[in-house]
Design an enzyme around this catalytic site. Structure first.
Site, mmCIF file in Angstrom:
data_model
loop_
_atom_site.group_PDB
_atom_site.id
_atom_site.type_symbol
_atom_site.label_atom_id
_atom_site.label_comp_id
_atom_site.label_asym_id
_atom_site.label_seq_id
_atom_site.Cartn_x
_atom_site.Cartn_y
_atom_site.Cartn_z
ATOM 1 N N LYS A 250 -48.832 84.848 -10.579
ATOM 2 C CA LYS A 250 -51.174 84.886 -11.169
ATOM 3 C C LYS A 250 -49.927 85.067 -12.840
ATOM 4 O O LYS A 250 -50.877 84.135 -13.614
ATOM 5 C CB LYS A 250 -50.713 87.003 -11.339
ATOM 6 C CG LYS A 250 -51.683 87.334 -9.932
ATOM 7 C CD LYS A 250 -52.167 88.138 -10.388
ATOM 8 C CE LYS A 250 -53.299 88.880 -9.518
ATOM 9 N NZ LYS A 250 -54.367 90.109 -9.732
ATOM 10 N N LYS B 252 -54.539 80.501 -2.249
ATOM 11 C CA LYS B 252 -55.118 80.959 -1.558
ATOM 12 C C LYS B 252 -56.276 81.200 -1.786
ATOM 13 O O LYS B 252 -56.693 80.933 -2.981
ATOM 14 C CB LYS B 252 -54.529 82.358 -1.599
ATOM 15 C CG LYS B 252 -54.800 83.862 -0.664
ATOM 16 C CD LYS B 252 -54.039 84.995 -1.468
ATOM 17 C CE LYS B 252 -54.721 85.191 -3.200
ATOM 18 N NZ LYS B 252 -53.633 86.960 -3.792
ATOM 19 N N LYS C 159 -61.138 85.657 -5.041
ATOM 20 C CA LYS C 159 -62.086 85.917 -5.719
ATOM 21 C C LYS C 159 -62.353 85.873 -7.312
ATOM 22 O O LYS C 159 -62.928 85.561 -8.055
ATOM 23 C CB LYS C 159 -62.357 87.571 -5.522
ATOM 24 C CG LYS C 159 -61.685 88.613 -6.016
ATOM 25 C CD LYS C 159 -62.011 90.106 -6.138
ATOM 26 C CE LYS C 159 -61.414 90.702 -4.808
ATOM 27 N NZ LYS C 159 -59.962 90.806 -4.912
HETATM 28 P P1 TYM Z 1 -57.173 92.331 -3.152
HETATM 29 O O1 TYM Z 1 -57.896 92.837 -4.474
HETATM 30 O O2 TYM Z 1 -56.529 90.644 -3.909
HETATM 31 O O3 TYM Z 1 -57.328 92.357 -2.026
HETATM 32 C C1 TYM Z 1 -58.277 93.091 -1.325
HETATM 33 C C2 TYM Z 1 -57.432 92.557 0.080
HETATM 34 O O4 TYM Z 1 -58.144 91.740 0.905
HETATM 35 C C3 TYM Z 1 -57.229 90.655 0.949
HETATM 36 N N1 TYM Z 1 -56.494 89.255 0.538
HETATM 37 C C4 TYM Z 1 -56.719 88.408 1.547
HETATM 38 N N2 TYM Z 1 -57.047 87.761 2.647
HETATM 39 C C5 TYM Z 1 -56.359 87.130 3.680
HETATM 40 N N3 TYM Z 1 -57.194 85.978 3.009
HETATM 41 C C6 TYM Z 1 -56.556 86.208 1.925
HETATM 42 N N4 TYM Z 1 -57.298 84.617 0.921
HETATM 43 C C7 TYM Z 1 -57.467 87.688 1.058
HETATM 44 N N5 TYM Z 1 -57.516 87.487 0.049
HETATM 45 C C8 TYM Z 1 -56.884 88.746 -0.566
HETATM 46 C C9 TYM Z 1 -55.522 91.214 0.262
HETATM 47 O O5 TYM Z 1 -54.459 90.889 1.016
HETATM 48 C C10 TYM Z 1 -56.393 93.048 0.402
HETATM 49 O O6 TYM Z 1 -55.800 93.694 1.821
HETATM 50 N N6 TYM Z 1 -53.178 94.777 -4.778
HETATM 51 C C11 TYM Z 1 -54.225 94.656 -3.276
HETATM 52 C C12 TYM Z 1 -54.698 96.332 -4.049
HETATM 53 C C13 TYM Z 1 -54.402 97.780 -3.496
HETATM 54 C C14 TYM Z 1 -53.374 97.784 -2.311
HETATM 55 C C15 TYM Z 1 -53.774 99.016 -2.472
HETATM 56 C C16 TYM Z 1 -53.836 97.650 -1.262
HETATM 57 C C17 TYM Z 1 -54.237 98.229 -4.885
HETATM 58 N N7 TYM Z 1 -53.412 100.023 -4.268
HETATM 59 C C18 TYM Z 1 -53.098 100.124 -1.482
HETATM 60 C C19 TYM Z 1 -53.609 98.432 -0.088
HETATM 61 C C20 TYM Z 1 -53.032 99.755 -0.392
HETATM 62 C C21 TYM Z 1 -55.077 93.400 -4.534
HETATM 63 O O7 TYM Z 1 -55.077 93.145 -5.470
HETATM 64 O O8 TYM Z 1 -56.477 93.270 -2.990
#
Ligand code: TYM
Length: 331
Positions: free
Chosen positions: A111, A194, A197
């Protein structure tokens, strides 16, 4: 019953990767777990968010999760900033976690890129807040996509070091629940990146609010190579875009890659993209439609989140207060 915690950043509209890597799993896990699902608005502001957009995206995201099948009566859905226990435990974890550990986090490197000095301190300590999210509930299972695996390993390191430093067995170890298929959905414009969003190009992703025409157009424009589809899974190696499209098809149709190839081998991408569009529209359009309906009633969405926050707080408050006492804070 084991407790689940998972989160998603309201930094954009959830995309197909979020759905296949996480949200679809969340919905299924509700049957036999106690679930806490969080819209992590504090994580979102580690990179700049337009305030009005952050607010509307948080509500849209709540609507999408409800439309996808999250049950806010039996389980908990709330936004992170509404429960102060997250910030309090995150501070303690900022002091438990080591710089060396954070320096190894690949997501920060991805990032921040070369412009590291210009990124927020929040982005750097982001994984400590994530550990706090999970451990404030002593959750033991965390359904995520593959990109979050390293953060969960760090969560376990933090839990272990806290327990060791304070001579307790207070925080549990957590288990990552990563789906066997489509744990890493790739961009439609570049099969080595990847799907995200926050990608500047909306053409790179299918958003959960896209209508059938938009989905068809994005899939038609998706990057591919000029070969036909192979008959064997090994034939997808070195063809990242082809592999990604076949993976998406397989995950949504509940088929293996081999089964998809058995049906479509020898086909060019024209007909395969048409078949894929049908599968994607079949999965996404009903959720998009229900999201539209739920978005008409903002008050309802706000009240779902408020009620979730109260119930989340009832779990997290005693756990975090106990952690503060273990640290030696006067309570
Ligand atoms: P975030 O908002 O980037 O994504 C949310 C969830 O979607 C999954 N994901 C994907 N899975 C497959 N292919 C992709 N291209 C893809 N893009 C996103 C992510 O792995 C995630 O499960 N740090 C986390 C949010 C978070 C969190 C937590 C998760 C904050 N605290 C505690 C679990 C437990 C994040 O940025 O997710």
């Amino acid at each position: 019953m084991q407790r689940i915690f998972s989160g998603i950043q309201p930094s954009g509209i959830p995309q197909l990767g979020n759905y296949l890597g996480a949200i679809r799993n969340w919905v299924n896990l509700q049957a036999d777990h106690e679930c806490v699902f969080c819209l992590v608005d504090m994580h979102a502001i580690t990179v700049w968010q337009e305030p009005a957009k952050l607010r509307s995206q948080t509500l849209t995201q709540a609507a999408i999760l409800l439309a996808a099948g999250i049950d806010p009566q039996k389980h908990i859905l709330f936004n992170q900033s509404a429960v102060s226990a997250h910030a309090r435990l995150a501070w303690i974890f900022n002091c438990v976690s080591r710089l060396g550990w954070l320096n190894r986090m690949t997501q920060f490197k991805d990032k921040a890129g070369k412009d590291r000095e210009n990124h927020s301190a929040g982005l750097y300590v982001y994984p400590n807040l994530m550990a706090a999210d999970i451990l404030a509930y002593k959750a033991t299972r965390v359904p995520v996509g593959e990109d979050q695996k390293q953060h969960l390993e760090l969560t376990n390191d933090i839990a272990q070091k806290f327990n060791h430093d304070y001579g307790v067995e207070f925080f549990p170890q957590v288990e990552a629940l990563i789906p066997p298929a489509a744990a890493r959905v790739m961009s439609l414009r570049d099969g080595t990146k990847k799907m995200s969003k926050s990608d500047p190009s909306a053409q790179s992703r299918i958003e959960m609010t896209d209508d059938a025409d938009t989905i068809a157009l994005k899939i038609r424009r998706a990057k591919t190579d000029t070969d036909t589809l192979p008959s064997e899974v090994e034939g997808l190696e070195g063809r990242p875009e082809a592999k990604n499209l076949v993976t998406i098809y397989a995950a949504l149709a509940d088929m293996s890659l081999a089964e998809v190839l058995a049906q479509h081998q020898g086909q060019g991408f024209g007909p395969f993209k048409q078949a894929l569009t049908e599968v994607v529209v079949g999965a996404i359009a009903p959720i998009a439609q229900e999201t539209q309906r739920l978005m008409q009633n903002e008050d309802h969405l706000v009240s779902v989140l408020r009620s979730g926050a109260l119930r989340a707080q009832a779990i997290a408050e005693p756990i975090v207060t106990e952690a503060e006492k273990l640290v030696g804070f006067v309570k």
